[in-house]
Design a protein around this motif. Structure first.
Motif, mmCIF file in Angstrom:
data_model
loop_
_atom_site.group_PDB
_atom_site.id
_atom_site.type_symbol
_atom_site.label_atom_id
_atom_site.label_comp_id
_atom_site.label_asym_id
_atom_site.label_seq_id
_atom_site.Cartn_x
_atom_site.Cartn_y
_atom_site.Cartn_z
ATOM 1 N N GLU A 192 0.811 -1.216 0.000
ATOM 2 C CA GLU A 192 0.000 0.000 0.000
ATOM 3 C C GLU A 192 0.848 1.271 0.000
ATOM 4 O O GLU A 192 0.339 2.338 -0.329
ATOM 5 N N ARG A 193 2.110 1.181 0.342
ATOM 6 C CA ARG A 193 2.994 2.354 0.293
ATOM 7 C C ARG A 193 3.333 2.747 -1.137
ATOM 8 O O ARG A 193 3.732 3.879 -1.386
ATOM 9 N N ARG A 194 3.191 1.816 -2.062
ATOM 10 C CA ARG A 194 3.572 2.076 -3.449
ATOM 11 C C ARG A 194 2.601 3.040 -4.120
ATOM 12 O O ARG A 194 1.438 3.110 -3.760
ATOM 13 N N GLN A 195 3.119 3.772 -5.102
ATOM 14 C CA GLN A 195 2.309 4.684 -5.905
ATOM 15 C C GLN A 195 1.934 3.982 -7.202
ATOM 16 O O GLN A 195 2.770 3.317 -7.811
ATOM 17 N N TRP A 196 0.705 4.155 -7.634
ATOM 18 C CA TRP A 196 0.218 3.506 -8.854
ATOM 19 C C TRP A 196 -0.277 4.564 -9.823
ATOM 20 O O TRP A 196 -1.066 5.424 -9.456
ATOM 21 N N LYS A 197 0.210 4.481 -11.064
ATOM 22 C CA LYS A 197 -0.249 5.424 -12.089
ATOM 23 C C LYS A 197 -1.603 5.014 -12.636
ATOM 24 O O LYS A 197 -2.414 5.850 -12.995
ATOM 25 N N HIS A 198 -1.846 3.717 -12.711
ATOM 26 C CA HIS A 198 -3.095 3.210 -13.283
ATOM 27 C C HIS A 198 -3.673 2.146 -12.359
ATOM 28 O O HIS A 198 -2.958 1.272 -11.878
ATOM 29 N N ALA A 199 -4.980 2.218 -12.157
ATOM 30 C CA ALA A 199 -5.645 1.252 -11.280
ATOM 31 C C ALA A 199 -5.443 -0.178 -11.782
ATOM 32 O O ALA A 199 -5.266 -1.100 -10.992
ATOM 33 N N GLY A 200 -5.466 -0.360 -13.082
ATOM 34 C CA GLY A 200 -5.286 -1.696 -13.648
ATOM 35 C C GLY A 200 -3.947 -2.306 -13.279
ATOM 36 O O GLY A 200 -3.846 -3.525 -13.089
ATOM 37 N N ARG A 244 -9.083 -5.474 7.252
ATOM 38 C CA ARG A 244 -8.799 -6.151 8.520
ATOM 39 C C ARG A 244 -7.448 -5.709 9.065
ATOM 40 O O ARG A 244 -7.301 -5.434 10.253
ATOM 41 N N VAL A 245 -6.466 -5.607 8.179
ATOM 42 C CA VAL A 245 -5.111 -5.238 8.610
ATOM 43 C C VAL A 245 -5.109 -3.843 9.229
ATOM 44 O O VAL A 245 -4.523 -3.638 10.292
ATOM 45 N N ILE A 246 -5.766 -2.877 8.591
ATOM 46 C CA ILE A 246 -5.687 -1.504 9.102
ATOM 47 C C ILE A 246 -6.498 -1.298 10.383
ATOM 48 O O ILE A 246 -6.379 -0.251 11.009
ATOM 49 N N GLU A 247 -7.276 -2.284 10.767
ATOM 50 C CA GLU A 247 -7.967 -2.230 12.057
ATOM 51 C C GLU A 247 -7.111 -2.818 13.173
ATOM 52 O O GLU A 247 -7.460 -2.712 14.344
ATOM 53 N N SER A 248 -6.013 -3.424 12.820
ATOM 54 C CA SER A 248 -5.157 -4.090 13.797
ATOM 55 C C SER A 248 -4.301 -3.076 14.558
ATOM 56 O O SER A 248 -3.624 -2.247 13.948
ATOM 57 N N PRO A 249 -4.305 -3.145 15.884
ATOM 58 C CA PRO A 249 -3.405 -2.282 16.653
ATOM 59 C C PRO A 249 -1.938 -2.495 16.280
ATOM 60 O O PRO A 249 -1.143 -1.547 16.289
ATOM 61 N N HIS A 289 3.129 -0.592 13.679
ATOM 62 C CA HIS A 289 4.088 -0.857 12.602
ATOM 63 C C HIS A 289 4.299 0.366 11.712
ATOM 64 O O HIS A 289 5.429 0.707 11.384
ATOM 65 N N ASP A 290 3.213 1.026 11.305
ATOM 66 C CA ASP A 290 3.313 2.189 10.411
ATOM 67 C C ASP A 290 2.123 3.110 10.657
ATOM 68 O O ASP A 290 1.146 3.091 9.913
ATOM 69 N N PRO A 291 2.184 3.922 11.710
ATOM 70 C CA PRO A 291 1.030 4.731 12.094
ATOM 71 C C PRO A 291 0.568 5.712 11.018
ATOM 72 O O PRO A 291 -0.628 5.886 10.810
ATOM 73 N N MET A 292 1.489 6.350 10.322
ATOM 74 C CA MET A 292 1.086 7.333 9.310
ATOM 75 C C MET A 292 0.342 6.666 8.155
ATOM 76 O O MET A 292 -0.701 7.157 7.710
ATOM 77 N N LEU A 293 0.856 5.555 7.668
ATOM 78 C CA LEU A 293 0.206 4.843 6.567
ATOM 79 C C LEU A 293 -1.166 4.328 6.997
ATOM 80 O O LEU A 293 -2.156 4.512 6.283
ATOM 81 N N VAL A 294 -1.237 3.704 8.154
ATOM 82 C CA VAL A 294 -2.494 3.120 8.612
ATOM 83 C C VAL A 294 -3.541 4.201 8.825
ATOM 84 O O VAL A 294 -4.702 4.053 8.400
ATOM 85 N N ARG A 295 -3.167 5.313 9.421
ATOM 86 C CA ARG A 295 -4.142 6.399 9.619
ATOM 87 C C ARG A 295 -4.609 6.963 8.278
ATOM 88 O O ARG A 295 -5.790 7.283 8.114
#
Length: 84
Positions: free
Chosen positions: A16-24, A47-52, A57-63
């Motif tokens: 999820e940290r990666r940038q995507w130019k196209h959804a496909g 489910r993952v982003i609801e995990s404490p 692990h990565d508060p900025m990304l998860v928020r």
């Protein structure tokens, strides 16, 4: 303390940290990397982003992901709300 993140959960957050130019491109990468349909991947991500442990692990990304999800849910609720 809560459960630790699994290897797959960490991989999902890294993905999820990666940038995507196209959804496909992202949809294909989801199939290639995780062997999941997009729908199933987003269920796993939710489910993952609801995990404490994910928040630790990565508060900025998860928020950020939680804010994006909340905005999408609010927009969907607005579309489904009957006009007054």
């Amino acid at each position: 303390m809560g459960e630790a993140l699994s290897e797959r959960d960490r991989a999902v957050l890294d993905f999820e940290r990666r940038q995507w130019k196209h959804a496909g491109d992202k949809e294909q990468a989801i199939r290639d990397q995780f062997g999941l349909s997009s729908a199933r991947y987003y269920q796993v991500l939710g489910r993952v982003i609801e995990s404490p442990a994910a928040l630790v692990h990565d508060p900025m990304l998860v928020r950020r992901l939680q804010r994006v999800r909340a905005a999408r849910l609010a927009a969907r609720a607005d579309r489904l709300r009957p006009p007054q």
